[in-house]
Write a protein that holds these residues in place. Structure first.
Motif, short mmCIF file in Angstrom:
data_model
loop_
_atom_site.label_atom_id
_atom_site.label_comp_id
_atom_site.label_asym_id
_atom_site.label_seq_id
_atom_site.Cartn_x
_atom_site.Cartn_y
_atom_site.Cartn_z
N VAL A 82 0.86 -1.17 0.00
CA VAL A 82 0.00 0.00 0.00
C VAL A 82 0.90 1.22 0.00
O VAL A 82 1.75 1.37 0.88
N ASP A 84 1.04 5.29 0.13
CA ASP A 84 0.27 6.47 0.51
C ASP A 84 1.09 7.71 0.20
O ASP A 84 2.12 7.95 0.82
N SER A 86 -0.17 10.74 0.50
CA SER A 86 -0.90 11.86 1.07
C SER A 86 -0.08 12.67 2.07
O SER A 86 -0.53 13.70 2.54
N THR A 111 -2.79 4.94 -2.81
CA THR A 111 -3.53 6.11 -2.33
C THR A 111 -2.91 7.37 -2.89
O THR A 111 -1.69 7.54 -2.84
N HIS A 112 -3.77 8.24 -3.43
CA HIS A 112 -3.28 9.47 -4.04
C HIS A 112 -4.06 10.65 -3.48
O HIS A 112 -5.29 10.61 -3.41
N ASN A 118 -10.20 6.80 -2.88
CA ASN A 118 -9.09 6.02 -2.34
C ASN A 118 -9.60 4.84 -1.51
O ASN A 118 -10.63 4.94 -0.87
N PRO A 119 -8.84 3.72 -1.45
CA PRO A 119 -7.63 3.53 -2.24
C PRO A 119 -7.95 3.09 -3.66
O PRO A 119 -8.99 2.48 -3.92
N HIS A 120 -7.05 3.42 -4.57
CA HIS A 120 -7.12 2.92 -5.93
C HIS A 120 -6.27 1.65 -6.02
O HIS A 120 -5.51 1.33 -5.11
N HIS A 121 -6.39 0.96 -7.15
CA HIS A 121 -5.58 -0.23 -7.37
C HIS A 121 -5.04 -0.24 -8.79
O HIS A 121 -5.65 0.32 -9.70
#
Length: 414
Positions: A82, A84, A86, A111-112, A118-121
């Motif tokens: 994962v 992140d 952010s 995660t953007h 979020n979260p994207h994959h």
């Protein structure tokens, strides 16, 4: 029901909703029409997720093949990391500390900042040759509506094609929370510009892969089908400093529409004159670097009932026009036309546009093409030469995957 009649009914319903002030319901109705066009004229998608097996391959791989090729086995797509982004200002990581292993096809959570879903994959294919540590090409592959990364990888066969080229392949996943039909929102103004919306998210995924793997920064490419192709065209326009070349299959030019109704019109008839020039008068006009457009390869069936073949012509013309207005003058191009057939007998017309002044002798190599346009005769809305185990594919066609990858590798970024 006939699609044209269905479209008129949906448009009528949307108009009434707009007049009554129900704008959100109107938008959902139009998005239903947009996704319905794909579903009406294409084979149904192959369901796939991290908990299901990939579709059966036409030619099952041997038992010692990598897991991503053993379509009868559970997909090797667990969330391996994962990421992140952010927290700004975090210290840089050591070089490639958590790179996925060579020969793997993994699903990665991402995660953007600034996105609502979020979260994207994304899925990442790492070729077996990655073990050597040499810088590798990277191909960003954007699926069409109703598809997902596993389905798209199966249908295009891009992983198998990328392995001999020692290329990474990145497949972002569009969540249905972002679009009801899983389409990339190429027609939405907030998703059409550099450093914002979906383009910024997709580029962040590219840079995330580059942070963990040895990527040749001169050989990063983008390709897509249908809505994914339209988004690929936007990325090529907005990030010419990142993408060395782009490929669009059954898609539309960047800026072909700026709302859902405009998207439906462009899909049916091609973009209206001046639609793509809308950006020139916007606040985003100076955002992208003043660079020539990436070389472009386009595939489009001339019997496509979902996205009219005129859109393929407009894509090529947009590239040539942008090249003519690029800094340094307007280089002349030479056009060559070739007629041919796929191994299964489907005809095509391949038109290649090269810069004038290429070599006339064997001692000097020819100038590389700036654009290639493949018109696939009798083909519909499907990836040419694709695997029938994936959705929206036409196995009878020319091998678009091999030709697209060949075009990409001929064009490293200067």
């Amino acid at each position: 029901m006939d699609w044209n009649i269905n479209l008129k009914q949906l448009m009528g319903e949307a108009t009434q909703l707009v007049r009554s002030g129900h704008l959100a319901d109107a938008t959902r109705t139009l998005q239903q029409a947009l996704g319905g066009a794909v579903a009406r004229h294409s084979s149904p998608p192959t369901p796939a997720s991290a908990d299901t097996a990939l579709p059966s391959d036409l030619n099952p791989a041997p038992a010692n093949a990598p897991l991503w090729r053993r379509f009868g086995a559970k997909a090797d797509v667990e969330d391996v990391i994962v990421v992140d982004r952010s927290q700004p200002g975090s210290p840089p990581k050591a070089a490639h500390p958590q790179a996925e292993p060579p020969g793997s096809f993994a699903r990665i959570a991402f995660t953007h900042p600034g996105t609502r879903h979020n979260p994207h994959h994304y899925h990442l294919y790492v070729p077996p040759g990655a073990a050597a540590g040499a810088p590798m090409p990277l191909v960003l592959m954007l699926h069409g509506c109703t598809q997902n990364p596993e389905d798209f990888a199966t249908g295009t066969g891009m992983n198998a094609a990328a392995a001999p080229a020692n290329a990474l392949v990145l497949y972002p996943e569009q969540p249905h929370s972002a679009n009801p039909n899983g389409c990339w929102n190429w027609f939405r103004p907030g998703d059409q510009h550099r450093d914002g919306g979906e383009p910024a998210l997709l580029v962040a995924m590219v840079r995330d892969v580059m942070a963990r793997h040895a990527v040749d920064t001169q050989r990063v490419y983008v390709a897509g089908l249908s809505a994914g192709g339209a988004m690929a065209a936007l990325l090529g326009r907005e990030y010419p400093d990142l993408f060395a070349a782009m490929g669009v299959h059954s898609g539309l030019q960047a800026g072909a529409a700026h709302n859902v109704m405009g998207a439906l019109s462009a899909m049916k008839n091609g973009a209206k004159p001046g639609a793509a020039a809308h950006r020139a008068a916007s606040a985003h006009a100076a955002d992208a670097p003043a660079l020539p457009p990436p070389p472009t390869i386009v595939f489009h069936g001339d019997a496509d009932p979902t996205v009219h073949a005129h859109n393929g012509e407009q894509l090529i013309q947009a590239t040539l026009s942008a090249l003519a207005s690029a800094p340094g003058g307007a280089p002349a191009t030479v056009k060559t036309v070739q007629q041919g057939q796929s191994a299964s007998g489907q005809g095509y017309t391949r038109t290649v546009y090269s810069l004038a002044g290429g070599a006339d002798t064997e001692s000097k190599p020819p100038r590389p093409a700036v654009a290639e346009h493949w018109v696939l005769h009798g083909a519909g809305h499907a990836w040419a030469g694709g695997n029938a185990g994936g959705s929206h594919t036409d196995p009878r066609g020319v091998n678009a995957t091999q030709e697209m990858l060949r075009f990409f590798l001929e064009h490293p970024r200067d």
